[in-house]
Design a protein around this motif. Structure first.
Motif, mmCIF file in Angstrom:
data_model
loop_
_atom_site.group_PDB
_atom_site.id
_atom_site.type_symbol
_atom_site.label_atom_id
_atom_site.label_comp_id
_atom_site.label_asym_id
_atom_site.label_seq_id
_atom_site.Cartn_x
_atom_site.Cartn_y
_atom_site.Cartn_z
ATOM 1 N N GLY A 186 0.806 -1.205 0.000
ATOM 2 C CA GLY A 186 0.000 0.000 0.000
ATOM 3 C C GLY A 186 0.840 1.256 0.000
ATOM 4 N N LEU A 187 0.181 2.357 0.305
ATOM 5 C CA LEU A 187 0.820 3.674 0.352
ATOM 6 C C LEU A 187 1.038 4.068 1.802
ATOM 7 N N VAL A 188 2.248 4.514 2.111
ATOM 8 C CA VAL A 188 2.575 4.919 3.481
ATOM 9 C C VAL A 188 3.486 6.128 3.423
ATOM 10 N N GLN A 189 3.409 6.960 4.446
ATOM 11 C CA GLN A 189 4.272 8.131 4.513
ATOM 12 C C GLN A 189 5.664 7.747 4.990
ATOM 13 N N PRO A 190 6.668 8.534 4.632
ATOM 14 C CA PRO A 190 8.016 8.267 5.142
ATOM 15 C C PRO A 190 8.017 8.199 6.665
ATOM 16 N N GLY A 191 8.752 7.209 7.175
ATOM 17 C CA GLY A 191 8.785 6.972 8.612
ATOM 18 C C GLY A 191 7.722 6.018 9.095
ATOM 19 N N GLY A 192 6.785 5.675 8.241
ATOM 20 C CA GLY A 192 5.700 4.777 8.611
ATOM 21 C C GLY A 192 6.091 3.321 8.528
ATOM 22 N N SER A 193 5.101 2.464 8.777
ATOM 23 C CA SER A 193 5.324 1.017 8.794
ATOM 24 C C SER A 193 4.279 0.302 7.950
ATOM 25 N N LEU A 194 4.663 -0.848 7.444
ATOM 26 C CA LEU A 194 3.761 -1.764 6.744
ATOM 27 C C LEU A 194 4.188 -3.179 7.077
ATOM 28 N N ARG A 195 3.218 -4.097 7.025
ATOM 29 C CA ARG A 195 3.523 -5.512 7.218
ATOM 30 C C ARG A 195 3.019 -6.287 6.016
ATOM 31 N N LEU A 196 3.945 -6.989 5.364
ATOM 32 C CA LEU A 196 3.593 -7.855 4.245
ATOM 33 C C LEU A 196 3.448 -9.289 4.730
ATOM 34 N N SER A 197 2.526 -9.999 4.085
ATOM 35 C CA SER A 197 2.334 -11.425 4.374
ATOM 36 C C SER A 197 2.359 -12.201 3.073
#
Length: 119
Positions: free
Chosen positions: A10-21
């Motif tokens: 997805g789309l996230v701002q710099p410094g943010g987090s995402l989790r892929l599965s």
């Protein structure tokens, strides 16, 4: 037929987090190493992180101390927790796994999931 299905981009701002599965599905197979690769426009596909069935991990220098790879062998699933994301992390992320089918080790690839880091 054994296949890999990714989710969590997805789309996230710099410094943010995402989790892929990424889950391997099918029958009559045993998953060996699992990993994540990424490919940005104009660049070659590169290794991000890999994890053995026993839990040993390896990371690209560019993501060390920011990304964490883990897996659940009972679910044939691998995860990539991405923290402190940077614009240069923008890419299509691909799941990869080795699947033992009988005595044959087959390389599996997912279709990819887009990660965009932008303000």
């Amino acid at each position: 037929q054994t296949q890999l299905v990714e989710s969590g981009g997805g789309l996230v701002q710099p410094g943010g987090s995402l989790r892929l599965s990424c889950k391997a599905s099918g029958s009559d197979f045993t998953i060996d190493d699992m990993g994540w690769y990424r490919q940005a426009p104009g660049n070659e596909r590169e290794l991000v992180a890999v994890i053995s069935r026993g839990g040993s991990t390896k990371y690209a220098d560019s993501v060390k101390d920011r990304f964490i790879i883990s897996r659940d062998n009972s679910r044939n699933t691998v995860y990539l927790q991405m923290n402190s994301l940077k614009p240069e992390d923008t890419a299509v992320y691909y799941c990869n796994a080795g699947a033992w089918v009988g005595s044959h080790l087959l390389p599996l690839w997912g279709d990819g999931t887009q990660v965009t880091v932008s303000s």
